[in-house]
Design a protein around this motif. Structure first.
Motif, PDB file in Angstrom:
ATOM      1  N   TYR A 190     -42.420 -38.371 -45.884  1.00  0.00           N
ATOM      2  CA  TYR A 190     -41.217 -38.982 -45.338  1.00  0.00           C
ATOM      3  C   TYR A 190     -41.260 -40.508 -45.332  1.00  0.00           C
ATOM      4  N   LEU A 191     -42.360 -41.097 -45.761  1.00  0.00           N
ATOM      5  CA  LEU A 191     -42.392 -42.548 -45.926  1.00  0.00           C
ATOM      6  C   LEU A 191     -41.461 -42.916 -47.076  1.00  0.00           C
ATOM      7  N   ASN A 192     -40.706 -43.985 -46.920  1.00  0.00           N
ATOM      8  CA  ASN A 192     -39.760 -44.370 -47.971  1.00  0.00           C
ATOM      9  C   ASN A 192     -40.456 -44.598 -49.304  1.00  0.00           C
ATOM     10  N   MET A 228     -50.092 -61.690 -35.276  1.00  0.00           N
ATOM     11  CA  MET A 228     -49.847 -60.648 -36.264  1.00  0.00           C
ATOM     12  C   MET A 228     -48.740 -59.724 -35.769  1.00  0.00           C
ATOM     13  N   ALA A 229     -47.950 -59.245 -36.686  1.00  0.00           N
ATOM     14  CA  ALA A 229     -46.861 -58.326 -36.357  1.00  0.00           C
ATOM     15  C   ALA A 229     -47.331 -56.893 -36.538  1.00  0.00           C
ATOM     16  N   LYS A 230     -47.171 -56.097 -35.501  1.00  0.00           N
ATOM     17  CA  LYS A 230     -47.558 -54.699 -35.586  1.00  0.00           C
ATOM     18  C   LYS A 230     -46.314 -53.838 -35.405  1.00  0.00           C
ATOM     19  N   GLU A 231     -46.159 -52.878 -36.309  1.00  0.00           N
ATOM     20  CA  GLU A 231     -45.073 -51.915 -36.212  1.00  0.00           C
ATOM     21  C   GLU A 231     -45.640 -50.632 -35.621  1.00  0.00           C
ATOM     22  N   ILE A 232     -44.993 -50.155 -34.567  1.00  0.00           N
ATOM     23  CA  ILE A 232     -45.335 -48.860 -33.977  1.00  0.00           C
ATOM     24  C   ILE A 232     -44.053 -48.038 -34.049  1.00  0.00           C
ATOM     25  N   GLU A 233     -44.061 -47.057 -34.925  1.00  0.00           N
ATOM     26  CA  GLU A 233     -42.826 -46.343 -35.242  1.00  0.00           C
ATOM     27  C   GLU A 233     -43.076 -44.843 -35.298  1.00  0.00           C
ATOM     28  N   ARG A 234     -42.156 -44.095 -34.700  1.00  0.00           N
ATOM     29  CA  ARG A 234     -42.202 -42.636 -34.822  1.00  0.00           C
ATOM     30  C   ARG A 234     -40.953 -42.186 -35.553  1.00  0.00           C
ATOM     31  N   LYS A 235     -41.120 -41.116 -36.320  1.00  0.00           N
ATOM     32  CA  LYS A 235     -40.071 -40.648 -37.222  1.00  0.00           C
ATOM     33  C   LYS A 235     -39.797 -39.171 -36.963  1.00  0.00           C
TER      34      LYS A 235
END
Length: 155
Positions: A140-142, A1-8
């Motif tokens: 702020y989510l697209n 599974m692909a996991k995105e860990i993102e800070r903005k």
């Protein structure tokens, strides 16, 4: 599974200038709710279909597939409006590449920097132009910016 860990983060515009031409992005949403997002994106001469799960902190499942640009153009016509329009710049800082998005259209004036990490608590170098963190602010989510564009926010 692909996991995105993102800070903005917001960008301190007075301290940041684009390097290079960046890449023009148009993206729309075939589905967008709290449980899932299905996005189609045209980025320069490439196109992608992306499925994302619900956000938990700064993590969520993400599945992204390159698709033909003609298919992406046809899918964009099926998407809700307004589309997200932005120019993306990539900037290296330490061991990470930052994605800096300068929004246009109904989100004109918004500049956001994102960093993808290996773990939620990973330490990273902070560029001088890095402003307030907005990872926990769903506005702020697209997909949120599509529903309520930055130009319609009230302070």
């Amino acid at each position: 599974m692909a996991k995105e860990i993102e800070r903005k983060f917001l960008v301190k515009r007075e301290l940041w200038q684009p390097k290079g031409e960046g890449i023009e992005i148009a993206q729309g949403y075939l589905a967008a709710d709290k449980k899932r997002v299905v996005r189609v994106r045209l980025a320069g001469n490439r196109a992608y279909l992306t499925v994302k799960g619900p956000t938990k902190g700064v993590e969520r499942l993400e599945f992204e597939y390159e698709i033909p640009t003609d298919d992406a153009s046809a899918m964009l016509a099926l998407c809700e409006h307004p589309w997200i329009e932005k120019r993306r710049y990539l900037e290296q800082c330490g061991a990470h590449t930052w994605e800096i998005d300068c929004f246009s259209g109904e989100n004109e004036g918004l500049v956001v920097a994102e960093i993808e990490l290996s773990t939620a608590d990973e330490i990273f170098e902070r560029p001088l132009w890095l402003g307030e963190e907005v990872s926990d602010d769903s506005r702020y989510l697209n997909a949120s910016l599509m529903r309520l564009p930055f130009s319609r926010w009230r302070n």
